[in-house]
Design a protein around this motif. Structure first.
Motif, PDB file in Angstrom:
ATOM      1  N   PHE A 268       0.848  -1.197   0.000  1.00  0.00           N
ATOM      2  CA  PHE A 268       0.000   0.000   0.000  1.00  0.00           C
ATOM      3  C   PHE A 268       0.878   1.239   0.000  1.00  0.00           C
ATOM      4  O   PHE A 268       2.066   1.183   0.334  1.00  0.00           O
ATOM      5  CB  PHE A 268      -0.922   0.014   1.221  1.00  0.00           C
ATOM      6  CG  PHE A 268      -0.185   0.185   2.524  1.00  0.00           C
ATOM      7  CD1 PHE A 268       0.060   1.441   3.043  1.00  0.00           C
ATOM      8  CD2 PHE A 268       0.282  -0.917   3.222  1.00  0.00           C
ATOM      9  CE1 PHE A 268       0.746   1.603   4.232  1.00  0.00           C
ATOM     10  CE2 PHE A 268       0.967  -0.777   4.414  1.00  0.00           C
ATOM     11  CZ  PHE A 268       1.201   0.485   4.914  1.00  0.00           C
ATOM     12  N   ASP A 269       0.275   2.352  -0.369  1.00  0.00           N
ATOM     13  CA  ASP A 269       0.923   3.660  -0.283  1.00  0.00           C
ATOM     14  C   ASP A 269       0.168   4.517   0.713  1.00  0.00           C
ATOM     15  O   ASP A 269      -1.038   4.344   0.929  1.00  0.00           O
ATOM     16  CB  ASP A 269       0.929   4.358  -1.649  1.00  0.00           C
ATOM     17  CG  ASP A 269       1.828   3.653  -2.645  1.00  0.00           C
ATOM     18  OD1 ASP A 269       2.878   3.142  -2.212  1.00  0.00           O
ATOM     19  OD2 ASP A 269       1.475   3.596  -3.845  1.00  0.00           O
TER      20      ASP A 269
ATOM     21  N   GLN B 188      -3.703   5.845   0.556  1.00  0.00           N
ATOM     22  CA  GLN B 188      -4.403   5.062  -0.467  1.00  0.00           C
ATOM     23  C   GLN B 188      -5.729   4.524   0.076  1.00  0.00           C
ATOM     24  O   GLN B 188      -5.847   4.192   1.253  1.00  0.00           O
ATOM     25  CB  GLN B 188      -3.520   3.891  -0.915  1.00  0.00           C
ATOM     26  CG  GLN B 188      -4.168   2.953  -1.917  1.00  0.00           C
ATOM     27  CD  GLN B 188      -3.249   1.790  -2.254  1.00  0.00           C
ATOM     28  OE1 GLN B 188      -2.041   1.849  -2.040  1.00  0.00           O
ATOM     29  NE2 GLN B 188      -3.833   0.717  -2.773  1.00  0.00           N
ATOM     30  N   ARG B 189      -6.712   4.433  -0.801  1.00  0.00           N
ATOM     31  CA  ARG B 189      -7.973   3.800  -0.427  1.00  0.00           C
ATOM     32  C   ARG B 189      -7.876   2.308  -0.729  1.00  0.00           C
ATOM     33  O   ARG B 189      -7.446   1.907  -1.811  1.00  0.00           O
ATOM     34  CB  ARG B 189      -9.150   4.406  -1.178  1.00  0.00           C
ATOM     35  CG  ARG B 189     -10.465   3.711  -0.841  1.00  0.00           C
ATOM     36  CD  ARG B 189     -11.695   4.438  -1.300  1.00  0.00           C
ATOM     37  NE  ARG B 189     -12.901   3.752  -0.844  1.00  0.00           N
ATOM     38  CZ  ARG B 189     -13.432   3.857   0.357  1.00  0.00           C
ATOM     39  NH1 ARG B 189     -12.859   4.659   1.244  1.00  0.00           N
ATOM     40  NH2 ARG B 189     -14.512   3.198   0.707  1.00  0.00           N
ATOM     41  N   VAL B 190      -8.283   1.492   0.229  1.00  0.00           N
ATOM     42  CA  VAL B 190      -8.229   0.042   0.079  1.00  0.00           C
ATOM     43  C   VAL B 190      -9.608  -0.531   0.347  1.00  0.00           C
ATOM     44  O   VAL B 190     -10.444   0.087   1.018  1.00  0.00           O
ATOM     45  CB  VAL B 190      -7.194  -0.581   1.036  1.00  0.00           C
ATOM     46  CG1 VAL B 190      -5.797  -0.088   0.709  1.00  0.00           C
ATOM     47  CG2 VAL B 190      -7.542  -0.269   2.492  1.00  0.00           C
TER      48      VAL B 190
ATOM     49  N   ASP C  79      -8.135  -6.553   1.088  1.00  0.00           N
ATOM     50  CA  ASP C  79      -6.915  -6.260   0.335  1.00  0.00           C
ATOM     51  C   ASP C  79      -5.680  -6.516   1.208  1.00  0.00           C
ATOM     52  O   ASP C  79      -5.687  -6.254   2.416  1.00  0.00           O
ATOM     53  CB  ASP C  79      -6.903  -4.806  -0.141  1.00  0.00           C
ATOM     54  CG  ASP C  79      -7.854  -4.576  -1.300  1.00  0.00           C
ATOM     55  OD1 ASP C  79      -8.432  -5.557  -1.796  1.00  0.00           O
ATOM     56  OD2 ASP C  79      -8.034  -3.403  -1.698  1.00  0.00           O
TER      57      ASP C  79
ATOM     58  N   LEU D  55      -2.255  -5.736   2.781  1.00  0.00           N
ATOM     59  CA  LEU D  55      -1.522  -4.532   3.155  1.00  0.00           C
ATOM     60  C   LEU D  55      -0.027  -4.822   3.307  1.00  0.00           C
ATOM     61  O   LEU D  55       0.807  -4.103   2.775  1.00  0.00           O
ATOM     62  CB  LEU D  55      -2.074  -3.953   4.465  1.00  0.00           C
ATOM     63  CG  LEU D  55      -3.557  -3.549   4.467  1.00  0.00           C
ATOM     64  CD1 LEU D  55      -3.964  -3.058   5.847  1.00  0.00           C
ATOM     65  CD2 LEU D  55      -3.815  -2.480   3.418  1.00  0.00           C
TER      66      LEU D  55
ATOM     67  N   ARG E 263      -4.249  -8.196   6.131  1.00  0.00           N
ATOM     68  CA  ARG E 263      -5.256  -7.677   5.203  1.00  0.00           C
ATOM     69  C   ARG E 263      -6.067  -6.563   5.848  1.00  0.00           C
ATOM     70  O   ARG E 263      -6.116  -6.429   7.084  1.00  0.00           O
ATOM     71  CB  ARG E 263      -6.193  -8.807   4.742  1.00  0.00           C
ATOM     72  CG  ARG E 263      -5.466  -9.959   4.040  1.00  0.00           C
ATOM     73  CD  ARG E 263      -6.440 -11.064   3.659  1.00  0.00           C
ATOM     74  NE  ARG E 263      -5.753 -12.191   3.013  1.00  0.00           N
ATOM     75  CZ  ARG E 263      -5.545 -12.291   1.704  1.00  0.00           C
ATOM     76  NH1 ARG E 263      -5.990 -11.306   0.894  1.00  0.00           N
ATOM     77  NH2 ARG E 263      -4.923 -13.327   1.195  1.00  0.00           N
ATOM     78  N   ALA E 264      -6.722  -5.766   4.996  1.00  0.00           N
ATOM     79  CA  ALA E 264      -7.587  -4.691   5.493  1.00  0.00           C
ATOM     80  C   ALA E 264      -8.870  -5.297   6.047  1.00  0.00           C
ATOM     81  O   ALA E 264      -9.562  -6.030   5.336  1.00  0.00           O
ATOM     82  CB  ALA E 264      -7.910  -3.712   4.363  1.00  0.00           C
TER      83      ALA E 264
ATOM     84  N   VAL F 241      -5.971   4.435   4.206  1.00  0.00           N
ATOM     85  CA  VAL F 241      -4.842   4.210   5.104  1.00  0.00           C
ATOM     86  C   VAL F 241      -4.133   5.524   5.359  1.00  0.00           C
ATOM     87  O   VAL F 241      -4.162   6.449   4.542  1.00  0.00           O
ATOM     88  CB  VAL F 241      -3.860   3.174   4.516  1.00  0.00           C
ATOM     89  CG1 VAL F 241      -4.538   1.835   4.357  1.00  0.00           C
ATOM     90  CG2 VAL F 241      -3.314   3.653   3.166  1.00  0.00           C
TER      91      VAL F 241
ATOM     92  N   ARG G 125       2.288   5.398   6.344  1.00  0.00           N
ATOM     93  CA  ARG G 125       2.867   4.118   6.746  1.00  0.00           C
ATOM     94  C   ARG G 125       4.077   4.351   7.647  1.00  0.00           C
ATOM     95  O   ARG G 125       4.828   5.319   7.476  1.00  0.00           O
ATOM     96  CB  ARG G 125       3.238   3.287   5.530  1.00  0.00           C
ATOM     97  CG  ARG G 125       4.465   3.741   4.774  1.00  0.00           C
ATOM     98  CD  ARG G 125       4.777   2.737   3.679  1.00  0.00           C
ATOM     99  NE  ARG G 125       6.062   3.019   3.049  1.00  0.00           N
ATOM    100  CZ  ARG G 125       6.614   2.240   2.140  1.00  0.00           C
ATOM    101  NH1 ARG G 125       6.014   1.151   1.743  1.00  0.00           N
ATOM    102  NH2 ARG G 125       7.800   2.554   1.626  1.00  0.00           N
TER     103      ARG G 125
ATOM    104  N   LEU H  40      -6.089   2.645   9.634  1.00  0.00           N
ATOM    105  CA  LEU H  40      -7.109   2.504   8.592  1.00  0.00           C
ATOM    106  C   LEU H  40      -8.398   3.137   9.100  1.00  0.00           C
ATOM    107  O   LEU H  40      -8.875   2.793  10.184  1.00  0.00           O
ATOM    108  CB  LEU H  40      -7.327   1.031   8.252  1.00  0.00           C
ATOM    109  CG  LEU H  40      -8.426   0.714   7.233  1.00  0.00           C
ATOM    110  CD1 LEU H  40      -8.105   1.331   5.874  1.00  0.00           C
ATOM    111  CD2 LEU H  40      -8.619  -0.793   7.102  1.00  0.00           C
TER     112      LEU H  40
END
Length: 376
Positions: free
Chosen positions: A84-85, A88-90, A94, A96, A166-167, A173, A176, A193
Motif C-alpha cells: 500500500f501507499d 491510499q484507499r483500500v 486487500d 496490506l 489484510r484490510a 490508510v 505508513r 485505517l
C-alpha cells in the motif's frame, strides 16, 4: 430720561422679536404635527415580512471516523512486502503487508507431502480390507494418520495466513510507519485505517438541554478548514450517562462524508436547531424602547396623508439586524424603518422609500441560546 427711554425702547424691540420667533416656531410645529403645508417629516418605511426562526444550541465537537483501527502484526517477523501507499484507499480483504514466511512455507510443503502419503496408505489399507487380507484395525489407524496430517496442514496454513495482513474493512490508510525488512512484533503499529464515508461527531451539551434532544434531530456543523461550507447530519445517539463533574451529556451525530472533506480529529462547531417557527421580522433600527417595553411606529393612511402610530410589540430572538416579533405586528404591516428619532405618535410623515417588501422569507436563526463546549 433720554437714556432710560432708549433702554426701554431697545427692551421692547427685543421682547417683540422674541414673541415673533416663538409664534413662528409654534406655527411650524403645528404644521408638522398636523400635516399641513410642505413640512412633512421624511422617513424610510419597512414592509414587515415573515421569516423562519429557531433557537440554537451551539457546541464544539471532535470528528471521528465511522470505523477506525490501527493495523498490527500477530507474529514477530520481518516484512517482505508492503502492498500500500500512504493515503491510499483500500477495500476489505486487500493485502496490506506480507511477512517473511520461508520457514512456514517449507513446513507446509512437508505437511502436504505427509498428508498425501497418509491418503495413499489409507487407500491401500482399504483395498486390503476389501480383499480380506488386513484386519479392520488397520483401517482405523490409517484414518487417524490422515486426520493428523490434515490438521498439521491446516495449522501451518493458519500460521501463513497470520503473515499476510489484510484490510479488515474498506477505508483510507494513513501514513505508513514501516518499510520492507522492518522487524515487527505483535502490537507494533503498521498503519492506521479509517472508514470516513460517515463522520461520527461527538460533542457535549449541558444537561438542561437533555429534554430537548432526541435521535434524528438535524444538526449543522462547520469547520475552519472549509469556512464557507455547512455539513448537515443528524443526531444518532445520546449517551446514557451524564458527566458528574461537568454536568454535561455527550451526543453523537453522524454526517455523510461522501466528498471526503472531513477527517477524523477535526474540531467542528455544531448547531442544533430547535423550536423552529415562522414570525414577523423587523430591523433593529425600527425599534424604540422605554424601560422594559418596545415600540415601533406603524404607518397609517388617512384622507390621503400618512401618519405614524406608536405600537407596542413583543420581541423574540435576534440575528444580526433582524429581530423576531412574537406579538404586535403581522406580515404586510408598514412601519418606520429609519428616522424613528424624528417622529412622534400621531405625526404626519412623508415616506421616501419602502424596503423589506421584496425580502425573501428564507430561514433565519436566532442568537444561540447556549454555548456548550467539549474539549477535542
Amino acid at each position: 430720561m433720554t437714556r432710560a427711554a432708549t433702554l426701554i425702547a431697545v427692551l421692547g424691540v427685543f421682547i417683540a422679536m422674541t414673541i415673533l420667533v416663538l409664534v413662528r416656531s409654534m406655527n411650524g410645529g403645528t404644521q408638522v404635527q398636523g400635516g399641513q403645508g410642505n413640512r412633512l417629516v421624511p422617513v424610510s418605511a419597512y414592509a414587515v415580512s415573515e421569516r423562519d426562526f429557531a433557537d440554537i444550541v451551539e457546541a464544539l465537537g471532535t470528528a471521528g471516523a465511522n470505523e477506525t483501527v490501527t493495523v498490527t502484526a500477530r507474529v514477530s517477523d520481518t516484512i517482505s512486502r508492503v502492498a500500500f501507499d500512504s493515503g491510499q484507499r483500500v477495500e476489505a480483504g486487500d493485502i496490506l503487508v506480507e511477512l517473511t514466511d520461508t520457514e512456514e512455507a517449507a513446513d507446509l510443503n512437508e505437511a502436504r507431502a505427509t498428508l498425501r502419503e497418509a491418503r495413499r496408505e489409507l487407500n491401500r489399507v482399504d483395498d486390503l480390507i476389501e480383499r480380506g487380507i488386513a484386519p479392520r484395525q488397520r483401517l482405523d489407524e490409517a484414518n487417524a494418520a490422515v486426520e493428523r496430517a490434515a490438521a498439521r496442514v491446516n495449522s501451518i496454513e493458519a500460521q501463513l495466513a497470520d503473515r499476510i495482513i489484510r484490510a479488515p474493512f474498506s477505508g483510507v490508510v494513513g501514513l505508513r510507519e514501516v518499510s520492507t525488512g522492518s522487524l515487527v512484533r505483535p502490537g507494533d503499529p503498521i498503519i492506521t485505517l479509517d472508514d470516513t464515508s460517515i463522520i461520527k461527531l461527538d460533542f457535549s451539551v449541558p444537561e438542561r438541554f437533555l429534554s430537548a434532544l432526541e435521535a434524528g434531530m438535524p444538526v449543522a456543523a462547520m469547520t475552519s478548514a472549509y469556512p464557507d461550507e455547512v455539513f448537515e447530519g443528524e443526531i444518532a445517539q445520546i449517551d446514557s450517562r451524564i458527566d458528574p463533574v461537568t454536568r454535561s451529556v455527550t451526543v453523537r451525530a453522524e454526517i455523510d462524508n461522501a466528498a471526503g472533506h472531513l477527517r477524523p480529529g477535526q474540531l467542528m462547531t455544531v448547531e442544533i436547531q430547535r423550536d423552529t417557527r415562522t414570525n414577523p421580522a423587523i430591523p433593529g433600527a425600527a425599534i424604540t424602547r422605554y424601560l422594559d417595553d418596545s415600540f415601533v411606529f406603524a404607518i397609517d393612511t388617512r384622507e390621503g396623508s400618512e401618519f405614524v402610530r406608536q405600537k407596542a410589540i413583543t420581541l423574540g430572538r435576534q440575528n444580526g439586524d433582524v429581530i423576531e416579533v412574537t406579538e404586535g405586528l403581522s406580515a404586510g404591516d408598514l412601519i418606520v424603518g429609519e428616522g424613528v428619532h424624528r417622529v412622534r405618535d400621531g405625526m404626519a410623515v412623508q415616506v421616501t422609500e419602502t424596503r423589506g417588501a421584496t425580502v425573501a422569507g428564507g430561514p433565519d436563526t436566532s442568537q444561540a441560546v447556549a454555548a456548550a463546549t467539549s474539549q477535542p
